[in-house]
Design a protein around this motif. Structure first.
Motif, PDB file in Angstrom:
ATOM      1  N   GLY A  78       0.795  -1.224   0.000  1.00 18.70           N
ATOM      2  CA  GLY A  78       0.000   0.000   0.000  1.00 18.70           C
ATOM      3  C   GLY A  78       0.821   1.263   0.000  1.00 18.70           C
ATOM      4  N   LEU A  79       2.163   1.146   0.057  1.00 14.58           N
ATOM      5  CA  LEU A  79       3.004   2.339   0.034  1.00 14.58           C
ATOM      6  C   LEU A  79       3.002   2.999  -1.343  1.00 14.58           C
ATOM      7  CD1 LEU A  79       6.085   1.042   2.058  1.00 14.58           C
ATOM      8  CD2 LEU A  79       4.578   2.899   2.763  1.00 14.58           C
ATOM      9  N   LYS A 114      -7.862  -1.312   6.318  1.00 16.51           N
ATOM     10  CA  LYS A 114      -9.047  -2.025   5.843  1.00 16.51           C
ATOM     11  C   LYS A 114      -8.864  -2.615   4.450  1.00 16.51           C
ATOM     12  CE  LYS A 114     -12.202   0.884   8.533  1.00 16.51           C
ATOM     13  NZ  LYS A 114     -13.345   1.827   8.471  1.00 16.51           N
ATOM     14  N   ARG A 115      -7.909  -2.115   3.697  1.00 16.57           N
ATOM     15  CA  ARG A 115      -7.707  -2.599   2.331  1.00 16.57           C
ATOM     16  C   ARG A 115      -7.228  -4.048   2.360  1.00 16.57           C
ATOM     17  NH1 ARG A 115      -3.346  -0.013  -1.994  1.00 16.57           N
ATOM     18  NH2 ARG A 115      -3.648  -1.563  -3.658  1.00 16.57           N
ATOM     19  N   ARG A 116      -7.771  -4.855   1.471  1.00 17.16           N
ATOM     20  CA  ARG A 116      -7.433  -6.276   1.427  1.00 17.16           C
ATOM     21  C   ARG A 116      -6.564  -6.564   0.200  1.00 17.16           C
ATOM     22  NH1 ARG A 116     -10.602  -8.604   5.269  1.00 17.16           N
ATOM     23  NH2 ARG A 116      -9.974 -10.700   4.651  1.00 17.16           N
ATOM     24  N   PHE A 117      -5.600  -7.462   0.406  1.00 15.66           N
ATOM     25  CA  PHE A 117      -4.667  -7.831  -0.647  1.00 15.66           C
ATOM     26  C   PHE A 117      -4.726  -9.340  -0.878  1.00 15.66           C
ATOM     27  CE2 PHE A 117      -2.944  -3.985   1.235  1.00 15.66           C
ATOM     28  CZ  PHE A 117      -2.573  -3.230   0.128  1.00 15.66           C
ATOM     29  N   ASP A 118      -4.573  -9.730  -2.150  1.00 19.62           N
ATOM     30  CA  ASP A 118      -4.502 -11.148  -2.494  1.00 19.62           C
ATOM     31  C   ASP A 118      -3.073 -11.623  -2.248  1.00 19.62           C
ATOM     32  OD1 ASP A 118      -7.159 -11.275  -3.270  1.00 19.62           O
ATOM     33  OD2 ASP A 118      -6.703 -10.619  -5.312  1.00 19.62           O
ATOM     34  N   PHE A 119      -2.920 -12.490  -1.270  1.00 18.94           N
ATOM     35  CA  PHE A 119      -1.599 -12.970  -0.863  1.00 18.94           C
ATOM     36  C   PHE A 119      -1.303 -14.313  -1.515  1.00 18.94           C
ATOM     37  CE2 PHE A 119       1.048 -15.484   2.052  1.00 18.94           C
ATOM     38  CZ  PHE A 119       2.158 -14.656   2.154  1.00 18.94           C
ATOM     39  N   ILE A 120      -0.127 -14.409  -2.152  1.00 21.84           N
ATOM     40  CA  ILE A 120       0.315 -15.658  -2.781  1.00 21.84           C
ATOM     41  C   ILE A 120       1.517 -16.173  -2.000  1.00 21.84           C
ATOM     42  CG2 ILE A 120       1.145 -16.741  -4.903  1.00 21.84           C
ATOM     43  CD1 ILE A 120      -0.118 -14.361  -6.410  1.00 21.84           C
ATOM     44  N   PRO A 121       1.408 -17.302  -1.286  1.00 21.83           N
ATOM     45  CA  PRO A 121       2.522 -17.767  -0.446  1.00 21.83           C
ATOM     46  C   PRO A 121       3.690 -18.290  -1.265  1.00 21.83           C
ATOM     47  CG  PRO A 121       0.748 -19.370  -0.442  1.00 21.83           C
ATOM     48  CD  PRO A 121       0.230 -18.178  -1.201  1.00 21.83           C
ATOM     49  N   LYS A 167      -2.603 -19.197   1.026  1.00 19.40           N
ATOM     50  CA  LYS A 167      -3.151 -18.308   0.014  1.00 19.40           C
ATOM     51  C   LYS A 167      -4.483 -17.755   0.495  1.00 19.40           C
ATOM     52  CE  LYS A 167      -4.313 -18.072  -4.907  1.00 19.40           C
ATOM     53  NZ  LYS A 167      -4.365 -18.810  -6.191  1.00 19.40           N
ATOM     54  N   GLY A 168      -4.710 -16.475   0.237  1.00 20.73           N
ATOM     55  CA  GLY A 168      -5.958 -15.874   0.667  1.00 20.73           C
ATOM     56  C   GLY A 168      -5.939 -14.358   0.519  1.00 20.73           C
ATOM     57  N   THR A 169      -7.015 -13.740   0.946  1.00 19.83           N
ATOM     58  CA  THR A 169      -7.146 -12.283   0.901  1.00 19.83           C
ATOM     59  C   THR A 169      -7.098 -11.760   2.327  1.00 19.83           C
ATOM     60  OG1 THR A 169      -8.535 -12.438  -1.080  1.00 19.83           O
ATOM     61  CG2 THR A 169      -8.582 -10.364   0.121  1.00 19.83           C
ATOM     62  N   TYR A 170      -6.125 -10.895   2.599  1.00 21.15           N
ATOM     63  CA  TYR A 170      -5.883 -10.439   3.968  1.00 21.15           C
ATOM     64  C   TYR A 170      -5.744  -8.918   4.014  1.00 21.15           C
ATOM     65  CZ  TYR A 170      -4.309 -15.332   4.414  1.00 21.15           C
ATOM     66  OH  TYR A 170      -4.219 -16.699   4.374  1.00 21.15           O
ATOM     67  N   THR A 171      -6.007  -8.375   5.192  1.00 17.60           N
ATOM     68  CA  THR A 171      -5.588  -7.010   5.474  1.00 17.60           C
ATOM     69  C   THR A 171      -4.156  -7.077   5.997  1.00 17.60           C
ATOM     70  OG1 THR A 171      -6.312  -7.013   7.792  1.00 17.60           O
ATOM     71  CG2 THR A 171      -7.962  -6.438   6.124  1.00 17.60           C
ATOM     72  N   ILE A 172      -3.507  -5.919   6.099  1.00 17.56           N
ATOM     73  CA  ILE A 172      -2.103  -5.937   6.518  1.00 17.56           C
ATOM     74  C   ILE A 172      -1.954  -6.312   7.993  1.00 17.56           C
ATOM     75  CG2 ILE A 172      -1.380  -4.277   4.765  1.00 17.56           C
ATOM     76  CD1 ILE A 172      -1.383  -2.129   6.958  1.00 17.56           C
ATOM     77  N   GLU A 184       9.365 -19.113  22.062  1.00 17.23           N
ATOM     78  CA  GLU A 184       8.353 -18.056  21.936  1.00 17.23           C
ATOM     79  C   GLU A 184       7.784 -18.077  20.523  1.00 17.23           C
ATOM     80  OE1 GLU A 184       8.075 -13.159  21.945  1.00 17.23           O
ATOM     81  OE2 GLU A 184       9.961 -14.184  22.402  1.00 17.23           O
ATOM     82  N   VAL A 185       6.456 -18.005  20.413  1.00 16.55           N
ATOM     83  CA  VAL A 185       5.785 -17.980  19.115  1.00 16.55           C
ATOM     84  C   VAL A 185       5.549 -16.520  18.722  1.00 16.55           C
ATOM     85  CG1 VAL A 185       3.734 -18.617  17.802  1.00 16.55           C
ATOM     86  CG2 VAL A 185       4.690 -20.224  19.474  1.00 16.55           C
ATOM     87  N   GLN A 186       6.075 -16.152  17.556  1.00 14.83           N
ATOM     88  CA  GLN A 186       5.950 -14.771  17.081  1.00 14.83           C
ATOM     89  C   GLN A 186       5.013 -14.730  15.881  1.00 14.83           C
ATOM     90  OE1 GLN A 186      10.361 -13.125  17.205  1.00 14.83           O
ATOM     91  NE2 GLN A 186      10.303 -15.246  16.497  1.00 14.83           N
ATOM     92  N   GLU A 187       4.085 -13.793  15.916  1.00  8.44           N
ATOM     93  CA  GLU A 187       3.142 -13.630  14.814  1.00  8.44           C
ATOM     94  C   GLU A 187       3.723 -12.693  13.763  1.00  8.44           C
ATOM     95  OE1 GLU A 187      -0.341 -12.181  16.758  1.00  8.44           O
ATOM     96  OE2 GLU A 187      -1.098 -14.202  17.197  1.00  8.44           O
ATOM     97  N   VAL A 188       3.587 -13.061  12.497  1.00 10.96           N
ATOM     98  CA  VAL A 188       4.092 -12.248  11.390  1.00 10.96           C
ATOM     99  C   VAL A 188       2.908 -11.731  10.579  1.00 10.96           C
ATOM    100  CG1 VAL A 188       5.557 -12.186   9.335  1.00 10.96           C
ATOM    101  CG2 VAL A 188       6.195 -13.616  11.290  1.00 10.96           C
ATOM    102  N   ARG A 189       2.887 -10.433  10.385  1.00 13.38           N
ATOM    103  CA  ARG A 189       1.857  -9.786   9.572  1.00 13.38           C
ATOM    104  C   ARG A 189       2.486  -9.252   8.289  1.00 13.38           C
ATOM    105  NH1 ARG A 189       0.696  -9.313  14.873  1.00 13.38           N
ATOM    106  NH2 ARG A 189      -1.488  -9.589  15.492  1.00 13.38           N
ATOM    107  N   MET A 190       1.656  -8.705   7.417  1.00 16.65           N
ATOM    108  CA  MET A 190       2.190  -8.205   6.145  1.00 16.65           C
ATOM    109  C   MET A 190       2.861  -6.846   6.303  1.00 16.65           C
ATOM    110  SD  MET A 190      -0.150  -9.327   2.917  1.00 16.65           S
ATOM    111  CE  MET A 190      -1.726  -8.719   3.439  1.00 16.65           C
ATOM    112  N   PHE A 191       2.742  -6.232   7.475  1.00 15.17           N
ATOM    113  CA  PHE A 191       3.401  -4.945   7.672  1.00 15.17           C
ATOM    114  C   PHE A 191       4.122  -4.959   9.010  1.00 15.17           C
ATOM    115  CE2 PHE A 191       0.374  -3.944  10.850  1.00 15.17           C
ATOM    116  CZ  PHE A 191       0.759  -2.751  11.454  1.00 15.17           C
ATOM    117  N   HIS A 192       5.061  -4.032   9.179  1.00 10.10           N
ATOM    118  CA  HIS A 192       5.712  -3.814  10.460  1.00 10.10           C
ATOM    119  C   HIS A 192       6.144  -2.355  10.533  1.00 10.10           C
ATOM    120  CE1 HIS A 192       9.074  -4.568   7.709  1.00 10.10           C
ATOM    121  NE2 HIS A 192       9.846  -3.891   8.539  1.00 10.10           N
TER     122      HIS A 192
END
Length: 595
Positions: A78-79, A114-121, A167-172, A184-192
């Motif tokens: 989204g940048l 709120k914008r959703r992106f089609d993520f391809i793993p 694969k799916g449609t996600y927000t960041i 420790e389990v760390q969660e990874v999102r599409m942004f940081h």
């Protein structure tokens, strides 16, 4: 976190007491309006805060609260296509919320939640794999031109992939993967988020050996910049700094452009904001904004935010470089950033350096430019990316002895000197060929030799020698007149005129002339040099100077810039005409002598 009170206000500088526990470069919220500020000096329990918003109306006693974080920005899909202010607030969103003027204290996230992106793993990943920082988890089609590679951010430790991306449609903000490290389990999102003053980690830097092709003949042929290189464009008002940067943004072979309008006039930045969304990328036919990020921090916006805008731009550029892209940062202009530093330094009552600039001006400029380079990015695939920086400098009156120019020249390797006299003569780009230089010739010599033409360096060097001789002969002509020169010197003046008017002069508005491929650049200059050498041989054989100066082929050379790039055989025709017409001149002279 610290909670203090304002005791002094000096323009964008706020002094607050009761700030025990505050840290340098920590972000603070000032007053009930929650203006964004950054701590730049500490004395006991007093914190000196530069505020990135208008401080009018504030008074002593109002509260100041630290956030415990450094000045950081959002990095994720989204940048691209965004237009930000200096602290990464989207101007479009601010306009929708607050109208034409930026409301103080408005807090808008840098990326749309709120914008959703089609993520391809990444198909090569599976649960249980060893993951390190920088590994690519998948891709998002951010625009039609750019695939956004979602990486393991530096804010997460490497470890074992516990939950692989799907694969799916996600927000960041959605969790796309989980990595287990040290139990420790760390969660990874599409942004940081990443602090803008901290360079992003890399594996190592490598030697830049490929040019950043701009299509501007004076740059590519005479003063090239490498991918991952640094350049500066100093020049007086009206010499064309902004236009050169626009040409670089449109035509250079960088994948991503980050344009930072740092302290330039508001109406000039308005032109940029109006023109860029309408520009078409000539390579793809898509809008240029699809691979561009614009940061607008004009001269009528808060002065302290100029520093933030420069760091915001370079951090966004590093993020795309880490994906393996070639990125170019265009900063217009670093002089306004330096003036902002001078103003803040004065309000802090620091000891001034040359012309009032702070003593740390050279180190700040060096820190900025040294974030460029060709690097091996973090990650197990060892992909490579480049980050090139081109900074405009606006010295008062075009004085190149200005401290900002001199401090910049110490750290950059390419100097494109804009000259007001050339601009006055309507010679654009107005880059002076006798005062400019590039230190990348040795690095790029092998590329030009193998990828363009073997004798690229010979043609370029010969042209530069001729331009230097022309400068010397012009001084002589002013004293004794052109008729007193020898035939060889007259030929040098005529050839140099061809180089200046038919090669170096370039129109940004002509579709054939605005951009020139490297092979066409070489052929254009080779034709001029071959004509010069043929004329020298003819003079040795007593050919009349008048005939050589009036050769019909000179008219064709004046129009060769309009030869289409898919019809470069036209240059062979011109070379053939040169040989034939020179031979006719020599033969005609011999016939005349015989009679």
């Amino acid at each position: 976190m610290a909670d203090g009170r304002i005791v002094k206000i000096s323009g964008p500088l706020i002094v607050a007491e009761g700030m025990e526990g505050a840290r340098m470069f920590e972000v603070a919220r000032v007053s009930d309006r929650e203006l964004i500020g950054e701590i730049i000096e500490l004395h006991g329990d007093q914190a000196y805060i530069q505020v990135y918003e208008d401080t009018s109306g504030l008074g002593p006693g109002e509260k100041v609260v630290t956030t415990g974080q450094s000045l950081s920005i959002d990095l994720g899909p989204g940048l691209l296509e965004s237009i930000y202010d200096g602290i990464q607030r989207p101007l479009d969103d601010i306009y929708e919320q607050a109208g034409h003027f930026i409301t103080r204290g408005i807090n808008v996230p840098g990326l749309d939640r709120k914008r959703r992106f089609d993520f391809i793993p990444n198909p090569d990943l599976k649960e249980g794999d060893e993951i390190i920082v920088g590994d690519i988890l998948g891709e998002v089609k951010e625009t039609e031109l750019i695939m956004h590679r979602v990486m393991v951010p530096p804010t997460v430790k490497g470890g074992i992939l516990k939950k692989k991306p799907e694969k799916g449609t996600y927000t960041i903000e959605d969790v796309i993967a989980e990595i287990e490290a040290d139990g420790e389990v760390q969660e990874v999102r599409m942004f940081h988020r990443w602090p803008v003053r901290t360079p992003r980690p890399i594996t190592r830097k490598t030697l830049p050996v490929k040019p950043l092709v701009t299509g501007q003949r004076v740059i590519d042929m005479f003063f090239p910049i490498s991918q991952g290189g640094t350049a500066t464009i100093p020049g007086p008002f009206g010499a064309g700094k902004t236009v050169v940067q626009h040409q670089l943004a449109k035509w250079s072979d960088a994948n991503i452009i980050v344009y930072v309008g740092c302290g330039e006039r508001g109406n000039e930045m308005t032109d940029v904001l109006q023109e860029f969304p309408e520009l078409i990328d000539p390579k793809t036919g898509r809008p240029l904004m699809e691979r561009t990020v614009l940061i607008a921090n004009t001269s009528n916006m808060p002065v302290a935010a100029r520093e933030a805008s420069v760091y915001t731009g370079i951090t966004i550029a590093e993020y795309y470089r880490d994906m393996g892209y070639d990125v170019a940062v265009l900063a217009d202009s670093t002089s306004r950033w330096a003036e902002a530093m001078r103003e803040m330094s004065g309000r802090l009552e620091e000891m001034p350096g040359e012309e009032g600039y702070p003593a740390y001006l050279p180190s700040r400029l060096a820190e900025f430019y040294e974030r460029s380079g060709k690097v091996v990015c973090s990650g197990s695939d060892e992909r490579q990316g480049t980050l090139s920086i081109v900074g405009a400098v606006s010295p008062p009156g075009g004085d190149l002895s200005d401290p900002v120019v001199q401090a910049t020249l110490k750290v950059v390797k390419v100097f494109w000197s804009l000259e007001d006299q050339l601009a006055f003569e309507r010679h654009f780009p107005a880059i002076g060929w006798l005062s400019s230089y590039s230190l990348y010739h040795d690095n790029l010599r092998e590329y030009f030799r193998s990828e363009v033409e073997e004798d690229w360096e010979d043609v370029r060097t010969t042209a530069m020698i001729l331009l230097q001789k022309e400068s010397e002969l012009k001084e002589l002509v002013r004293l004794v007149g052109v008729d007193s020169l020898s035939s060889s010197d007259r030929i040098i003046l005529e050839t140099s005129k061809h180089i200046r008017e038919d090669f170096l002069h370039q129109s940004a508005f002509d579709p054939e002339d605005a951009y020139t491929r490297l092979d066409k650049q070489f052929l254009m200059l080779k034709v001029i040099i071959e004509l010069h050498r043929a004329c020298e041989r003819a003079i040795e054989k007593k050919a009349p100077l008048r005939k050589l100066l009036e050769l019909p082929v000179r008219e064709r050379i004046a129009r060769m810039k309009y030869i289409k790039e898919d019809d470069l055989a036209g240059f062979d025709v011109i070379l053939g005409d040169i040989t034939a017409q020179i031979a006719d001149s020599i033969t005609e002279n011999r016939v005349g002598e015989a009679e």
